[in-house]
Write an enzyme that holds these catalytic residues in place. Structure first.
Site, mmCIF file in Angstrom:
data_model
loop_
_atom_site.group_PDB
_atom_site.id
_atom_site.type_symbol
_atom_site.label_atom_id
_atom_site.label_comp_id
_atom_site.label_asym_id
_atom_site.label_seq_id
_atom_site.Cartn_x
_atom_site.Cartn_y
_atom_site.Cartn_z
ATOM 1 N N VAL A 24 -29.195 -28.471 -36.153
ATOM 2 C CA VAL A 24 -29.261 -27.083 -34.451
ATOM 3 C C VAL A 24 -31.065 -27.762 -34.095
ATOM 4 C CG1 VAL A 24 -31.249 -25.548 -36.490
ATOM 5 C CG2 VAL A 24 -30.738 -24.986 -33.476
ATOM 6 N N ASP A 25 -30.955 -28.755 -34.618
ATOM 7 C CA ASP A 25 -32.051 -29.614 -34.469
ATOM 8 C C ASP A 25 -31.685 -30.546 -33.116
ATOM 9 O OD1 ASP A 25 -35.418 -31.243 -34.418
ATOM 10 O OD2 ASP A 25 -34.443 -31.562 -36.151
ATOM 11 N N ILE A 54 -28.756 -20.844 -30.096
ATOM 12 C CA ILE A 54 -30.049 -20.683 -29.632
ATOM 13 C C ILE A 54 -30.754 -21.043 -28.279
ATOM 14 C CG2 ILE A 54 -30.738 -22.493 -31.142
ATOM 15 C CD1 ILE A 54 -32.946 -20.480 -32.175
#
Length: 175
Positions: A34-35, A12
């Site tokens: 993902v953070d 992403i």
């Protein structure tokens, strides 16, 4: 299939969109998965914006969403949303997960975003079953798009094959 919704397998942090969504924690100070990747790639400007939000409102509650700059990311904005910890399905986890998608989309629309990309919220360390999470995610997005013309494209960006398959299966179902 809704032509406004697509699914890809990928990272992403490499997606060019008006906004990407971060599966954040309530502190907004970065974390794992993902953070952590979004904060690392996006640089300190994202954390600076998060600190301002925390000073103003004390973080972000589960199911809610806040918006920051995209920093060095190819996306203009990062929308941080806090997914529920599954915990065996106790409590209102399905509604909280649905709220993550709904509130992220509403915030994107309010900020003039036409394109938005989502990771798989709550399916990592928060333990939400991937098939159930995919059903909630796709239905929440379809419902929003049926009621709102502002968003032109929603992309689900899956990090693993399992999430990709579940999202793809949900997208094939008639709504």
């Amino acid at each position: 299939m809704n032509p406004k919704i697509q699914v890809i397998k990928g990272d992403i942090t490499k997606i060019k969109a008006d906004a990407i969504v971060n599966a954040a924690n309530t502190s907004l100070m970065g974390g794992g998965g993902v953070d952590g990747a979004i904060h690392r790639v996006g640089g300190p400007a994202i954390l600076d914006d998060c600190r301002k939000i925390v000073a103003r409102q004390g973080g972000c509650k589960t199911g809610q969403a806040v918006i920051t700059t995209g920093g060095k990311l190819p996306a203009k904005y990062v929308i941080h949303t806090v997914g529920p910890v599954y915990n065996g399905g106790k409590g209102d986890v399905a509604e909280l997960l649905r709220s993550c998608y709904r509130n992220s989309l509403a915030l994107a629309a309010e900020n003039g975003c036409k394109t938005i990309a989502f990771p798989n919220i709550s399916t990592g360390i928060y333990g939400y079953p991937k098939a159930k999470a995919a059903e909630i995610a796709v239905n929440a997005v379809k419902t929003f798009l049926n009621q709102n013309e502002a968003i032109e494209t929603v992309t689900f960006v899956c990090f693993d094959n399992e999430n990709y398959t579940f999202i793809e299966e949900q997208l094939k179902l008639e709504f």
